[in-house]
Design an enzyme around this catalytic site. Sequence first.
Site, PDB file in Angstrom:
ATOM      1  N   TYR A  35      13.810   4.562 -11.233  1.00 57.17           N
ATOM      2  CA  TYR A  35      13.081   3.197 -11.275  1.00 57.17           C
ATOM      3  C   TYR A  35      11.294   3.527 -11.889  1.00 57.17           C
ATOM      4  CZ  TYR A  35      10.371  -0.929  -9.161  1.00 57.17           C
ATOM      5  OH  TYR A  35       9.832  -1.965  -8.737  1.00 57.17           O
ATOM      6  N   ASP A  44       8.023  -8.588  -3.302  1.00 58.28           N
ATOM      7  CA  ASP A  44       7.025  -7.473  -4.163  1.00 58.28           C
ATOM      8  C   ASP A  44       5.750  -8.544  -4.361  1.00 58.28           C
ATOM      9  OD1 ASP A  44       5.608  -5.812  -5.603  1.00 58.28           O
ATOM     10  OD2 ASP A  44       6.821  -5.390  -6.832  1.00 58.28           O
ATOM     11  N   ASP A  49       7.199   1.718  -1.903  1.00 56.99           N
ATOM     12  CA  ASP A  49       8.380   0.777  -1.758  1.00 56.99           C
ATOM     13  C   ASP A  49       9.364   1.466  -1.193  1.00 56.99           C
ATOM     14  OD1 ASP A  49       7.051  -0.556  -4.034  1.00 56.99           O
ATOM     15  OD2 ASP A  49       8.426  -0.379  -5.309  1.00 56.99           O
TER      16      ASP A  49
END
Lengths: 122, 122
Positions: B14, B38, B98
């Site tokens: 990512y 997000d 995250d």
Amino acid sequence: MPTQEEMKAALQGYVDGFNAGDPAAVAALFADDAVVEDPVGHPRIAGRAAIDEFYANAVAGGAKLSLDGPIRGSHGDRAAMAFTVEVPAMGMRIRAIDVMTFGPDGKIVKMEAHWGPDDIEQ
Amino acid sequence: MPTQEEMKAALQGYVDGFNAGDPAAVAALFADDAVVEDPVGHPRIAGRAAIDEFYANAVAGGAKLSLDGPIRGSHGDRAAMAFTVEVPAMGMRIRAIDVMTFGPDGKIVKMEAHWGPDDIEQ
């Protein structure tokens, strides 16, 4: 919902409570019916008695926490932090990321600790 | 369930996908029915088309990611990372954490990005 500042202060209080050897200060951040999943993937513990016991043991073990960068908030009821746990008596280091979810009164209602078998150094 | 190594490789992928300016590489890490929140507290987006569009825009904006410490795993189907996003064209820096949840095939089925209004510097 608590403010960003209030949530971040609670996470800082979690770190400070460990480092002061004060399990009551850590446990007091949690709601009476909070749920703790530490680590994620292990059975959760829930409720005041279990949480008090969990942090009494964790703090008695001598774990000291240091933040890996600033505590993060969110646009909702959660805050998160990356930190390193040192347990000198066991020669152990754990790298964790904890996510805390808050209730309307500013107490933590859910804690999820992300660390795996590979995140422990001995 | 994917292994710790597989989950951590996906999170590294990512980061690398952003830094290579390759939105398809980032979007390919997600399941077709994945959900992305997000930041946490904003409406979620879901599904292949929405995820492809989301990362096309994010990568086109020039965001570059640098990890704040090692990626963490768990004892379950989740991995997490703390990182800093730099968007030079906007003179903006965002500090985020995250958390990714994985399906049995190793694709991300849920992404939750923890950053709040106070985690942006301009």
